[in-house]
Design a protein around this motif. Structure first.
Motif, short mmCIF file in Angstrom:
data_model
loop_
_atom_site.label_atom_id
_atom_site.label_comp_id
_atom_site.label_asym_id
_atom_site.label_seq_id
_atom_site.Cartn_x
_atom_site.Cartn_y
_atom_site.Cartn_z
N VAL A 208 10.84 -6.19 3.92
CA VAL A 208 10.24 -4.85 3.95
C VAL A 208 11.24 -3.81 3.45
O VAL A 208 10.88 -2.91 2.68
CB VAL A 208 9.73 -4.51 5.36
N ALA A 209 12.49 -3.94 3.88
CA ALA A 209 13.51 -2.98 3.44
C ALA A 209 13.69 -3.01 1.94
O ALA A 209 13.79 -1.97 1.29
CB ALA A 209 14.83 -3.27 4.15
N HIS A 210 13.73 -4.21 1.36
CA HIS A 210 13.90 -4.31 -0.09
C HIS A 210 12.62 -3.90 -0.83
O HIS A 210 12.69 -3.41 -1.96
CB HIS A 210 14.34 -5.72 -0.47
N THR A 211 11.46 -4.13 -0.23
CA THR A 211 10.21 -3.67 -0.83
C THR A 211 10.21 -2.15 -0.95
O THR A 211 9.83 -1.58 -1.97
CB THR A 211 9.00 -4.13 0.00
N GLN A 212 10.65 -1.49 0.09
CA GLN A 212 10.68 -0.02 0.09
C GLN A 212 11.76 0.51 -0.84
O GLN A 212 11.59 1.57 -1.46
CB GLN A 212 10.91 0.49 1.51
N ALA A 213 12.88 -0.24 -0.97
CA ALA A 213 13.98 0.24 -1.80
C ALA A 213 13.74 0.02 -3.28
O ALA A 213 14.31 0.71 -4.12
CB ALA A 213 15.28 -0.45 -1.38
N SER A 214 12.87 -0.96 -3.61
CA SER A 214 12.65 -1.31 -5.00
C SER A 214 11.68 -0.35 -5.66
O SER A 214 10.68 0.06 -5.07
CB SER A 214 12.12 -2.74 -5.11
N THR A 215 11.98 0.02 -6.92
CA THR A 215 11.06 0.86 -7.70
C THR A 215 10.24 0.03 -8.68
O THR A 215 9.35 0.55 -9.33
CB THR A 215 11.85 1.91 -8.49
N ALA A 216 10.55 -1.26 -8.80
CA ALA A 216 9.82 -2.12 -9.73
C ALA A 216 8.49 -2.54 -9.11
O ALA A 216 8.38 -2.74 -7.91
CB ALA A 216 10.66 -3.37 -10.05
N PRO A 217 7.43 -2.68 -9.95
CA PRO A 217 6.15 -3.12 -9.41
C PRO A 217 6.22 -4.56 -8.92
O PRO A 217 6.91 -5.39 -9.51
CB PRO A 217 5.20 -3.00 -10.62
#
Length: 290
Positions: free
Chosen positions: A148-157
């Protein structure tokens, strides 16, 4: 605790596992066969475990479980036992790239230690994605908080997946797993592959065991050694530009070719396009590949 949708976290786990499947040493083409909640018995199907810390603000730990096939191939290499952590480092690097992070050097751990390492302090839930070919070859483990943390931090689709967030298992793969009978309830297309502990006597691996061909794409550290010497610490500290070291080898003697520290050949040093090279003159005998 970070918040996010389970679908997004599963999509990210699947994408990371797919990157691992493309790089990890394997005799078959592997695919990420569905993200699912990890359980306490997940390690029972595997023979080796590796963990690596993720860099960046989101942090976290990646865990990778591998089947006996790869562990055995590494231990019986004709150039001596090879390190599991080094062999799968490129796969963990690939997974970290998908997560938008870097990853530190992997280290091998006991199977019982991989889940606590992935969960970290206070973690309770983790996601596991099996990597399946003719058999279950490996599994990627990531905590839900980390995903979840990396999902929120990522700007890539995020990559698209079928309804339910699972990458479909190809029908031939599911059929092969079901026919082997080692893991009850093999997945059907569109569902995650269940990582269930096999019944006593059925074994935990599927398909025939293979040897050295699994290691064909594993990176090896190749070193050419002109010679060696021994020095005291005082002598080392006294080194300065222009100092000449006398080696234990006469001028004109062949240089040694070492792979991961193991002597496998000798040859003569040459110059190739202004770079040094080694013309191999002797291949030393090595144990036959398994």
């Amino acid at each position: 605790m970070p918040t996010g949708t389970p679908r997004d976290a599963d999509q990210l786990a699947l994408a990371a596992a797919a990157a691992v499947a493309a790089v990890i040493p394997a005799a078959d083409e592997l695919e990420a066969a569905g993200a699912q909640a990890g359980g306490p018995d997940v390690t029972a199907l595997f023979a080796g475990a590796v963990v690596a810390e993720l860099g960046g603000p989101a942090g976290g730990v990646l865990g990778l479980l591998v089947a006996d096939e790869l562990v055995s191939a590494l231990s019986s290499s004709p150039i001596g036992g090879l390190d599991l952590a080094a062999a799968v480092q490129p796969a963990l690097d690939a997974a970290a790239t998908v997560l938008g992070a870097s990853v530190q050097a992997a280290r091998q751990v006991d199977r019982d230690a991989v889940v606590p390492a992935v969960l970290g302090a206070g973690g309770t839930d983790f996601t596991v994605v099996p990597l399946v070919g003719d058999s279950i070859a490996a599994a990627l483990l990531v905590s839900r908080d980390t995903l979840v943390a990396h999902t929120q931090a990522s700007t890539a689709p995020l990559p698209s997946t079928p309804t339910g967030g699972a990458t479909p298992v190809a029908a031939p793969v599911a059929a092969a797993v079901a026919a082997a009978g080692a893991i009850p309830g093999a997945a059907t297309a569109g569902t995650p592959h269940p990582l269930t502990v096999p019944a006593p006597g059925t074994g935990g691996t599927l398909g025939p065991r293979r040897g050295i061909e699994m290691l064909n794409e594993v990176d090896m550290e190749v070193t050419v050694e002109l010679g060696r010497t021994r020095m005291t610490l005082r002598e080392l500290l006294a080194l300065s530009p222009g100092h000449v070291l006398e080696l234990d080898r006469a001028a004109g003697s062949p240089a040694d070719l070492l792979v991961n520290g193991h002597l496998i050949a000798r040859g003569e040093v040459v110059v190739v396009d202004e770079d040094f090279g080694l013309r191999v003159t002797e291949i030393l005998e090595t144990p036959a590949a398994s």
